[in-house]
Design a protein around this motif. Structure first.
Motif, PDB file in Angstrom:
ATOM      1  N   GLN A  10      67.715  75.180  60.373  1.00 47.93           N
ATOM      2  CA  GLN A  10      68.481  74.188  59.619  1.00 47.93           C
ATOM      3  C   GLN A  10      69.288  74.830  58.492  1.00 47.93           C
ATOM      4  O   GLN A  10      70.387  74.375  58.157  1.00 47.93           O
ATOM      5  CB  GLN A  10      67.522  73.137  59.056  1.00 47.93           C
ATOM      6  N   TYR A  11      68.769  75.917  57.930  1.00 48.22           N
ATOM      7  CA  TYR A  11      69.441  76.609  56.830  1.00 48.22           C
ATOM      8  C   TYR A  11      70.115  77.906  57.279  1.00 48.22           C
ATOM      9  O   TYR A  11      70.461  78.749  56.444  1.00 48.22           O
ATOM     10  CB  TYR A  11      68.436  76.897  55.713  1.00 48.22           C
ATOM     11  N   GLY A  12      70.300  78.074  58.591  1.00 44.54           N
ATOM     12  CA  GLY A  12      71.007  79.239  59.116  1.00 44.54           C
ATOM     13  C   GLY A  12      70.240  80.536  59.008  1.00 44.54           C
ATOM     14  O   GLY A  12      70.836  81.620  58.954  1.00 44.54           O
ATOM     15  N   MET A  13      68.905  80.439  58.982  1.00 41.46           N
ATOM     16  CA  MET A  13      68.068  81.626  58.867  1.00 41.46           C
ATOM     17  C   MET A  13      67.390  81.924  60.200  1.00 41.46           C
ATOM     18  O   MET A  13      67.256  81.053  61.048  1.00 41.46           O
ATOM     19  CB  MET A  13      67.026  81.422  57.753  1.00 41.46           C
ATOM     20  N   ILE A  14      66.965  83.167  60.371  1.00 40.54           N
ATOM     21  CA  ILE A  14      66.382  83.613  61.639  1.00 40.54           C
ATOM     22  C   ILE A  14      64.870  83.759  61.502  1.00 40.54           C
ATOM     23  O   ILE A  14      64.366  84.304  60.511  1.00 40.54           O
ATOM     24  CB  ILE A  14      66.993  84.961  62.079  1.00 40.54           C
ATOM     25  N   PHE A  15      64.145  83.273  62.503  1.00 38.50           N
ATOM     26  CA  PHE A  15      62.690  83.446  62.542  1.00 38.50           C
ATOM     27  C   PHE A  15      62.376  84.876  62.951  1.00 38.50           C
ATOM     28  O   PHE A  15      62.888  85.385  63.952  1.00 38.50           O
ATOM     29  CB  PHE A  15      62.071  82.479  63.546  1.00 38.50           C
ATOM     30  N   ARG A  16      61.517  85.531  62.180  1.00 37.76           N
ATOM     31  CA  ARG A  16      61.111  86.921  62.469  1.00 37.76           C
ATOM     32  C   ARG A  16      59.624  86.942  62.801  1.00 37.76           C
ATOM     33  O   ARG A  16      58.789  86.559  61.987  1.00 37.76           O
ATOM     34  CB  ARG A  16      61.414  87.811  61.272  1.00 37.76           C
ATOM     35  N   GLU A  17      59.327  87.383  64.006  1.00 35.83           N
ATOM     36  CA  GLU A  17      57.951  87.377  64.511  1.00 35.83           C
ATOM     37  C   GLU A  17      57.005  88.139  63.603  1.00 35.83           C
ATOM     38  O   GLU A  17      55.839  87.748  63.408  1.00 35.83           O
ATOM     39  CB  GLU A  17      57.923  87.974  65.917  1.00 35.83           C
ATOM     40  N   ARG A  20      61.253  73.963  53.876  1.00 39.85           N
ATOM     41  CA  ARG A  20      62.493  73.525  53.238  1.00 39.85           C
ATOM     42  C   ARG A  20      62.367  73.592  51.713  1.00 39.85           C
ATOM     43  O   ARG A  20      63.318  73.961  51.016  1.00 39.85           O
ATOM     44  CB  ARG A  20      62.853  72.107  53.686  1.00 39.85           C
ATOM     45  N   TYR A  21      61.193  73.235  51.208  1.00 40.96           N
ATOM     46  CA  TYR A  21      60.974  73.312  49.762  1.00 40.96           C
ATOM     47  C   TYR A  21      61.143  74.750  49.269  1.00 40.96           C
ATOM     48  O   TYR A  21      61.812  74.999  48.247  1.00 40.96           O
ATOM     49  CB  TYR A  21      59.579  72.791  49.419  1.00 40.96           C
ATOM     50  N   LEU A  22      60.556  75.711  49.990  1.00 40.74           N
ATOM     51  CA  LEU A  22      60.652  77.114  49.583  1.00 40.74           C
ATOM     52  C   LEU A  22      62.088  77.619  49.682  1.00 40.74           C
ATOM     53  O   LEU A  22      62.577  78.334  48.791  1.00 40.74           O
ATOM     54  CB  LEU A  22      59.721  77.967  50.448  1.00 40.74           C
ATOM     55  N   ILE A  23      62.775  77.255  50.752  1.00 41.65           N
ATOM     56  CA  ILE A  23      64.167  77.692  50.920  1.00 41.65           C
ATOM     57  C   ILE A  23      65.037  77.129  49.801  1.00 41.65           C
ATOM     58  O   ILE A  23      65.889  77.837  49.233  1.00 41.65           O
ATOM     59  CB  ILE A  23      64.706  77.256  52.302  1.00 41.65           C
ATOM     60  N   GLU A  24      64.833  75.860  49.478  1.00 40.29           N
ATOM     61  CA  GLU A  24      65.640  75.219  48.441  1.00 40.29           C
ATOM     62  C   GLU A  24      65.365  75.794  47.055  1.00 40.29           C
ATOM     63  O   GLU A  24      66.184  75.646  46.140  1.00 40.29           O
ATOM     64  CB  GLU A  24      65.396  73.711  48.458  1.00 40.29           C
TER      65      GLU A  24
END
Length: 338
Positions: A207-214, A172-176
């Motif tokens: 939580q921030y509407g982003m997709i996890f990429r393997e 979350r810190y990095l996204i923010e």
């Protein structure tokens, strides 16, 4: 030379023998002035309290058995130091066992603890791939507290750090800060700490509407070289990656090397496209020696040790205490790398 007895101390302090006994056992309501007088008498006479004999008479013990199986595990070592310090502060002594990964040695260690009359056992679990405790620990007849980094489903008196929370906090810190292409580096596929942190990583992305990429979460062996290789390969293939979340100190050091090898630099400034933010999970000594200094989520090792020491003493003194589960959160320490 005549051995100084509790009777001699009582005469010197001009108090009763029972008062001296209460002072020695830290029991009862004794005034500070009386305690000071008794302690002064002991110092004057050179009285040495025989704790072992007192424990034998009272059928109690001030010994705590502590098992550590891996002295290369930095988290376990720091927790051990905190446990010893806290128990000594409470006037308990530690009986240390180190059976490594030998189950027979673990059995002998527990038997030795029992023969030495320890009051309880603290087990520092360092196996990040096992989903359950060793059978010998499960059968331990003494009050038992387990300290673990990964056994979140084990039903026992447990003190552990919250890996999901740590990874979620870091992500979350990095996204923010504006990062949208974040990679998680390191940890083996069977590493339960990695699995738990990836859950926190995923939840923050969601939580921030982003997709996890393997492909942005490569696993690797626990070595600086392995982490460096997978990080370099990832950065060469995905030059849009602007932040690395590193599984371990080795992953941090390998990540630093890889960033430099692909011609990029470490730092916070997202607008300098050559920079890569780097964030880890350990408050290790060499974290403080890098340049730039590394941002990380602390392991809460000192608090973990204090909680484990406090819990084992509660279990010893409260036979009917229900199983306790203490989950500790790490704190984000913001420095120059992210």
């Amino acid at each position: 030379m005549k051995r100084v007895s509790i009777v001699d101390v009582a005469k010197e302090a001009e108090v009763s023998v029972s008062t001296v006994s209460l002072v020695l056992r830290q029991k009862g309501k004794i005034s500070p002035a009386t305690i000071a007088r008794v302690q002064q008498a002991m110092t004057t006479l050179g009285y040495v309290h025989n704790v072992a004999a007192a424990n034998l008479r009272a059928s109690t013990s001030n010994l705590i058995g502590l098992i550590i199986r891996d002295f290369s595990d930095s988290f376990a070592i720091k927790v051990m130091a905190s446990i010893v310090q806290e128990l000594e502060r409470r006037q308990y002594m530690v009986f240390l066992g180190q059976p490594q990964n030998d189950e027979e040695a673990l059995e002998r260690c527990l038997l030795s603890f029992k023969q030495q009359g320890v009051a309880g056992v603290i087990y520092l679990n360092s196996d990040v791939t096992a989903s359950a405790l060793p059978e010998a620990i499960r059968r331990c007849p003494l009050p038992l507290v387990v300290v673990s980094q990964s056994l979140s489903e084990e039903k026992c008196d447990l003190v552990m750090r919250d890996n999901r929370q740590a990874a979620n906090l870091a992500t979350r810190y990095l996204i923010e800060r504006g990062h949208r292409n974040i990679a998680y580096i390191g940890g083996g596929e069977s590493d339960r700490i990695r699995q738990q942190r990836l859950q926190g990583f995923r939840s923050a992305l969601t939580q921030y509407g982003m997709i996890f990429r393997e492909e942005l979460a490569p696993a690797c062996d626990e070595s600086t070289r392995a982490a460096g290789l997978v990080t370099r390969k990832l950065l060469e293939k995905n030059n849009a990656v602007t932040a690395l979340l590193c599984h371990s100190p080795n992953a941090m050091l390998g990540g630093i090397s890889a960033v430099h090898q692909v011609g990029r630099t470490l730092g916070k400034d997202l607008f300098l496209t050559s920079q890569v933010a780097l964030l880890g999970f350990e408050d290790m000594l060499h974290v403080n020696l890098t340049s730039p200094s590394l941002t990380y989520v602390s392991s809460a090792s000192e608090e973990t040790g204090c909680q484990a020491a406090g819990l084992i003493l509660r279990k010893i003194n409260e036979a009917d205490l229900t199983p306790q589960r203490i989950i500790l959160s790490g704190q984000l320490v913001i420095r120059e790398s992210a």
